[in-house]
Design an enzyme around this catalytic site. Structure first.
Site, short mmCIF file in Angstrom:
data_model
loop_
_atom_site.label_atom_id
_atom_site.label_comp_id
_atom_site.label_asym_id
_atom_site.label_seq_id
_atom_site.Cartn_x
_atom_site.Cartn_y
_atom_site.Cartn_z
N TYR A 227 6.57 2.16 -7.90
CA TYR A 227 5.80 2.12 -6.66
C TYR A 227 6.06 3.32 -5.74
CZ TYR A 227 2.80 -0.02 -3.24
OH TYR A 227 1.74 -0.26 -2.41
N LYS A 236 8.79 11.56 -1.21
CA LYS A 236 9.98 11.36 -0.36
C LYS A 236 11.24 11.96 -0.99
CE LYS A 236 7.19 9.51 2.30
NZ LYS A 236 7.01 8.80 3.54
N HIS A 256 9.17 14.23 8.15
CA HIS A 256 8.22 13.13 7.92
C HIS A 256 7.16 13.18 9.03
CE1 HIS A 256 7.73 8.47 7.29
NE2 HIS A 256 6.90 9.14 6.52
N SER A 278 7.31 5.16 8.96
CA SER A 278 6.36 4.67 7.97
C SER A 278 5.45 3.60 8.57
CB SER A 278 7.11 4.07 6.78
OG SER A 278 7.94 5.07 6.21
N CYS A 280 3.27 3.78 10.94
CA CYS A 280 3.22 3.80 12.41
C CYS A 280 2.17 4.77 12.94
CB CYS A 280 4.59 4.12 12.98
SG CYS A 280 5.74 2.76 12.80
N ASP A 303 1.66 13.11 6.05
CA ASP A 303 2.95 12.44 5.81
C ASP A 303 4.16 13.37 5.83
OD1 ASP A 303 4.18 9.87 5.23
OD2 ASP A 303 4.65 10.65 3.25
N ARG A 395 -1.91 0.33 -0.75
CA ARG A 395 -2.17 1.74 -0.44
C ARG A 395 -3.31 2.31 -1.27
NH1 ARG A 395 1.92 4.71 2.82
NH2 ARG A 395 3.31 3.08 3.56
P1 GTP Z 1 3.26 6.09 6.02
O1 GTP Z 1 2.22 6.51 5.04
O2 GTP Z 1 3.92 4.79 5.64
O3 GTP Z 1 4.27 7.13 6.31
O4 GTP Z 1 2.51 5.64 7.38
P2 GTP Z 1 1.59 6.31 8.47
O5 GTP Z 1 2.44 6.72 9.63
O6 GTP Z 1 0.69 7.32 7.90
O7 GTP Z 1 0.77 5.03 8.96
P3 GTP Z 1 -0.78 4.77 9.19
O8 GTP Z 1 -1.45 5.85 10.00
O9 GTP Z 1 -1.38 4.48 7.88
O10 GTP Z 1 -0.77 3.46 10.10
C1 GTP Z 1 -0.28 2.25 9.66
C2 GTP Z 1 -0.80 1.12 10.49
O11 GTP Z 1 -0.74 1.39 11.89
C3 GTP Z 1 -2.25 0.79 10.16
O12 GTP Z 1 -2.37 -0.58 9.95
C4 GTP Z 1 -3.00 1.22 11.38
O13 GTP Z 1 -4.14 0.43 11.61
C5 GTP Z 1 -1.98 1.09 12.51
N1 GTP Z 1 -2.25 2.09 13.59
C6 GTP Z 1 -2.40 3.41 13.44
N2 GTP Z 1 -2.69 4.03 14.62
C7 GTP Z 1 -2.72 3.03 15.54
C8 GTP Z 1 -2.97 3.03 16.96
O14 GTP Z 1 -3.23 4.05 17.60
N3 GTP Z 1 -2.90 1.81 17.58
C9 GTP Z 1 -2.62 0.67 16.90
N4 GTP Z 1 -2.57 -0.47 17.58
N5 GTP Z 1 -2.39 0.64 15.56
C10 GTP Z 1 -2.43 1.80 14.90
C1 SPV Z 2 6.33 5.81 3.67
O1 SPV Z 2 6.84 4.71 3.41
O2 SPV Z 2 6.68 6.49 4.66
C2 SPV Z 2 5.23 6.34 2.84
C3 SPV Z 2 4.92 5.63 1.58
O3 SPV Z 2 4.65 7.35 3.19
S1 SPV Z 2 6.01 6.04 0.27
O4 SPV Z 2 5.50 7.26 -0.37
O5 SPV Z 2 5.99 4.92 -0.68
O6 SPV Z 2 7.33 6.28 0.78
MN MN Z 3 5.56 8.24 5.00
#
Ligand code: GTP
Ligand code: SPV
Ligand code: MN
Length: 613
Positions: A227, A236, A256, A278, A280, A303, A395
């Protein structure tokens, strides 16, 4: 790695009559890993379309991939993982530096000799009955001073096809190796050897998992998971854990972060790098569709960002990846329309739900839930079901060049000049919508001490607040205090040009007494970015607070927003008691990190507490 079996006992067939490289070190390494793991055959991956199609056909036959409807989702597939293999396993992730001090108190450390001995037991004959794939890959575009090369050995075709989207894979990387570039060794097995005639399962993996890093040897060994970050080792493991150690030694940064270019209606341009933990909001920020008219956001990465200081003393950045491995739940036309467009086809979805007409669905995709679905475990699902249809860490994997907002420079070997760095986490309380750091050192303090509520991206207790320095808690390949010192040293070097990126802290996730998000988020985050850009032009002041400079109420553009002045002042409010309590909690982290904490960060902590009085 020692092995008791004789090399002649099991002849391995190679697809190419001779390995397609003249580099003896690479050929010898592949032979050695094959000698230990005993695969049925060896395949050197070239990155061609034909090769991808063959692998996909094999995975359809083995039920690893379910083809989606060709009209609704062309050339796209669903993978359902083993239910025990759904996220990064931080508790099984190790930094095996020679000294424990170099891993630091926030990483799991095991002595490298001990870990190598454990791994040699686990990897022995671990690829029986499978194909050993050799994946040469680049992190970064050809011709960049920061681009690095890796070779991943894996026995998972799912990993090969995913790496083909996430990195520049195959011939292009082998050519760079032929030219003499050093390369990082990454060995991966799902840890599920097949006995003679044994039928395979759709998602082979092992209950035992080890994601091990040897930073001094620049080497990665991953056992038992297929995964995401556990198995796509360019991401990562290489681009953050090993690369951060390289970056410390060589004077650059591997972080990150997402990376975007913002253009205002007046033509002011800024490149912003943001570090959020992650799940967020990095992908969402990277693809933001601004709600303010005339603003434009272009995507450079979602990312990982590598940053270096160029010959003019400017901080430059690029995204070393070539694809997105993005969180599905919560992604919709309302929250992230650009992602929805990006996923039109040529996408692999993992652990989302399947609709009855052969398309995908996840929580949040549509307001109305479909009447019937097949959930991520393959069971029938209806809106009455008590469990989510898609796994919370489900994902999508897709190439960046499918993203309609991708900036043409996303693959520019020179990268872009960073104008602002943003830190932020998921915090229900305490931290306001946005502040600007008082100085580079204060910015480093904000990054070092940021905290966030836990998400489904990694195993652990959901919602629990934890410190996540620089959003790198699970990703820094060396001592966290040394990472902070390294950031301070970058600041020292930027003093030469005097061109410091501005540093901000944001919190999109503050909640009211009823538990509702106080800020609309997503496209409305442009309002916060607009304030940042006004600050960068030096045209507006702000309000001093213990956590940095806050916007004056009138300076945050709230036009057309269903938010009254009292709600706006609430989300910008800073309660000195809460900040003091938080700063005292930070001392637990600083004390844990101990003697590698740069004294300047203790000074910032005291200053924060003093400002609360
Ligand atoms: P990784 O790939 O895990 O590193 O995560 P990421 O930081 O790219 O996270 P991503 O942008 O995919 O957001 C993850 C979750 O946060 C999703 O369910 C989004 O809907 C939620 N989210 C993102 N931006 C916002 C925001 O501005 N407000 C709120 N309330 N939720 C948000
Ligand atoms: C994270 O967890 O911050 C990701 C997904 O971007 S993974 O590549 O599985 O770590
Ligand atoms: Mn990430």
């Amino acid at each position: 790695m020692p092995s008791t079996s004789t090399p002649t006992e099991s002849p391995v067939t190679e697809t190419a009559p001779v390995p397609p490289t003249t580099r003896a070190d690479l050929r010898d390494w592949v032979s050695e890993i094959a000698r230990v793991t005993k695969p049925e055959r060896i395949q050197w991956v070239d990155g061609s379309l034909g090769e991808r199609q063959e692998l996909i056909a094999e995975m359809i036959a083995s039920k690893t991939l379910i083809p989606l409807d060709g009209e609704l989702r062309p050339n796209s597939f669903l993978a359902r993982s083993n239910p025990d293999d759904v996220a990064r396993v931080e508790g099984r992730t190790y930094i095996c530096s020679r000294s424990e001090r170099d891993a630091g108190p926030t990483n799991n450390w095991v002595d490298p000799d001990e870990m190598r001995s454990t791994l040699s037991g686990l990897f022995a004959e671990s690829m029986r009955g499978r194909t050993l794939y050799v994946i040469p890959f680049l992190m970064g575009p050809v011709g960049s001073p920061v681009t690095r090369v890796g070779v991943e050995i894996t026995d998972s075709p799912y990993v090969v096809v995913s790496m083909g989207m996430m990195t520049r894979m195959g011939r292009v990387a082998l050519d760079v190796i032929e030219d003499g570039a050093p390369w990082v060794k990454a060995v991966h097995t799902v840890g599920a050897p097949l006995a003679q005639g044994e039928k395979d399962v759709p998602w082979p993996c092992n209950e035992t998992k080890y994601i091990s890093h040897f930073p001094e040897d620049r080497e990665i060994w991953s056992f038992g998971s297929a995964y995401g970050g556990n198995a796509l080792l360019g991401k990562k493991s290489f681009a953050l854990r090993i690369a951060s150690a390289m970056a410390r030694d060589e004077g650059w940064l591997a972080e990150h972060m997402m990376l975007v270019r913002i253009t205002s209606p007046e033509g002011q341009v800024a490149h912003i790098a943001a570090a959020f933990p992650s799940a967020c909001g990095k992908t969402n920020f990277a693809m933001m569709q601004p709600t303010l008219p005339g603003w434009q956001v272009e995507t450079l990465g979602d990312d990982i960002v590598w940053m270096w200081i160029d010959e003019n003393g400017l901080l430059r950045a690029l995204n070393p990846e070539a694809g997105f491995f993005g969180v599905a739940p919560g992604t919709s036309d309302a929250t992230n329309p650009v992602a929805i467009q990006t996923l039109w086809g040529n996408t692999i979805f993992t652990n989302v739900a399947l609709t009855d007409d052969g398309d995908v669905w996840w929580e949040g995709l549509t307001k109305e839930k479909p009447a019937h679905l097949t959930d991520w475990t393959g069971q029938g699902w209806t809106p009455e079901s008590k469990t989510p249809a898609a796994h919370p860490n489900s994902r999508f994997t897709v190439a960046i060049d499918q993203c309609p907002t991708a900036a043409s420079e996303w693959a520019d070997p020179r990268g872009v000049v960073v104008d602002a760095i943003v830190f932020g986490g998921r915090r229900s309380d305490t931290m306001p919508l946005v502040t600007e750091a008082r100085s580079w050192t204060h910015g480093v303090y904000l990054g070092a001490t940021m905290a966030s509520e836990r998400t489904a991206a990694a195993e652990g207790t959901l919602g629990e607040l934890r410190r996540d320095p620089f959003a790198m808690a699970p990703f820094t390949g060396y001592n966290v205090g040394d990472h902070w010192a390294h950031w301070l040293s970058i600041g020292e070097r930027l003093r030469v040009s005097g061109r410091f990126p501005r540093i901000f802290h944001v919190n999109w996730f503050r909640r009211d007494d009823e538990g509702r998000f106080m800020w609309p988020g997503f496209g409305d985050n442009i309002r916060v970015v607009k304030w940042m850009m006004d600050r960068m032009r030096g045209e507006i002041g702000g309000v001093d607070s213990p956590v940095g400079t806050l916007p004056k109420l009138g300076d945050l553009d709230l036009r057309d927003l269903d938010m009254d002045v009292s709600a706006a002042s609430e989300i910008l409010s800073v309660d000195a008691n809460e900040i003091e309590r938080d700063a005292r909690d930070v001392q637990t982290l600083l004390t844990l990190v101990g003697d590698t904490v740069p004294p300047a960060l203790w000074t910032e902590n005291s200053a924060t507490i003093d400002l609360c009085r």
